[in-house]
Enzyme design. Structure first.
Site, PDB file in Angstrom:
ATOM      1  N   LYS A 185      -9.061   4.971  -6.152  1.00 42.62           N
ATOM      2  CA  LYS A 185      -8.786   3.615  -5.683  1.00 42.62           C
ATOM      3  C   LYS A 185      -8.913   3.528  -4.163  1.00 42.62           C
ATOM      4  CE  LYS A 185      -6.968  -0.589  -5.507  1.00 42.62           C
ATOM      5  NZ  LYS A 185      -7.779  -1.775  -5.789  1.00 42.62           N
ATOM      6  N   THR A 219      -1.431   0.421  -5.387  1.00 46.47           N
ATOM      7  CA  THR A 219      -2.226   1.307  -4.546  1.00 46.47           C
ATOM      8  C   THR A 219      -1.254   2.031  -3.627  1.00 46.47           C
ATOM      9  OG1 THR A 219      -4.099  -0.219  -4.601  1.00 46.47           O
ATOM     10  CG2 THR A 219      -4.102   1.467  -2.868  1.00 46.47           C
TER      11      THR A 219
END
Length: 261
Positions: free
Chosen positions: A164, A87
């Site tokens: 995300k 991420t």
């Protein structure tokens, strides 16, 4: 590369699926269970890169990922595919995709939704982008690593990372609301387990409400983690870059500061 709480079970899934595997982790001891099962241990990130091969990285963030994608790494990756599952930031994803293309390799951006127990149960959700050839090549690997749901988002770098970050923002929002709301309701005499059972069977039939709500209701300890603050900081940065208001993000960041824990 990267054998944390998600990387380790995903690597184990690859071994279970019959893949040859070379693993690298900054703390080598974390690789020992995989090595005992047949994985080769690399002492340097460069050792996982091979001409025409596939590298999967699940590192802390974009900065960490970019630090290992050196000119030598890229030279070793010629003709191969790098699947990045961290991420990070959309801009870093664009830089990494461009670097790989310039050096004759492919970059597939594939951040993960799911906790370690979901990885072990092969119940991860993964959105991914890249060239069609690269995506076709790594799709079986993503499934073998534990994905039960794959979402092809096209070829534009950065898009899965935005998704995300959005997903994590919604997860952290829901988790904070559950903790606060169930605490208030229980103090007023409502059985929190009965409340969660009813609400997740009707208005909120979603895993985050069901699983986190059950943990809160049953007073199960939820480990403190630096991940929410890190990921919310990335979402805050995204909002600022695009001139979007983000009062809820700011509130969540404040709630997660050490002084409020």
């Amino acid at each position: 590369m990267g054998l944390g709480e998600l990387g380790s079970p995903m690597a184990a899934n690859l071994l279970d699926s019959g893949y040859d595997l070379t693993v690298y982790n900054r703390t080598p001891s974390k690789a020992e269970p995989l090595v005992k099962r047949g994985a080769q241990l690399a002492s340097d990130p460069l050792e996982v890169a091979a001409k025409g091969g596939v590298v999967v990285s699940l590192l802390w963030d974009s900065d960490t990922t970019e630090s290992v994608v050196t000119p030598e790494f890229l030279a070793r990756m010629e003709g191969g595919v790098h699947v990045c599952m961290c991420t990070g930031s959309p801009e870093a994803a664009k830089r990494l995709a461009r670097l790989h293309e310039e050096h004759g390799s492919a970059y597939v951006e594939a951040p993960i939704f799911g906790r370690p127990e979901a990885a072990k149960a092969r119940q991860l959700a993964i959105s991914y982008v890249g060239s069609q050839v690269a995506k076709d090549r790594v799709k079986p690997l993503l499934t073998a690593m534990g994905a039960h749901a794959l979402f092809d988002m096209g070829e534009q770098p950065g898009i899965p990372t935005v998704l995300k970050q959005l997903g994590n923002f919604l997860i952290f929002s829901a988790a904070s609301s559950l903790k606060e709301g169930l605490g208030i309701a229980e103090s007023a005499g409502l059985d929190p387990t009965a409340a969660i059972n009813m609400l997740t069977a009707t208005l909120f039939p979603a895993p985050i409400y069901r699983d986190y709500g059950k943990a809160v209701a049953e007073k199960k300890h939820v480990d403190a983690s630096p991940i929410p603050a890190k990921d919310l900081g990335l979402f805050r940065q995204l909002a600022v870059e695009h001139g979007q208001p983000n009062p809820i993000t700011l509130m969540l960041l404040q709630l997660m500061s050490p002084s409020n824990q």
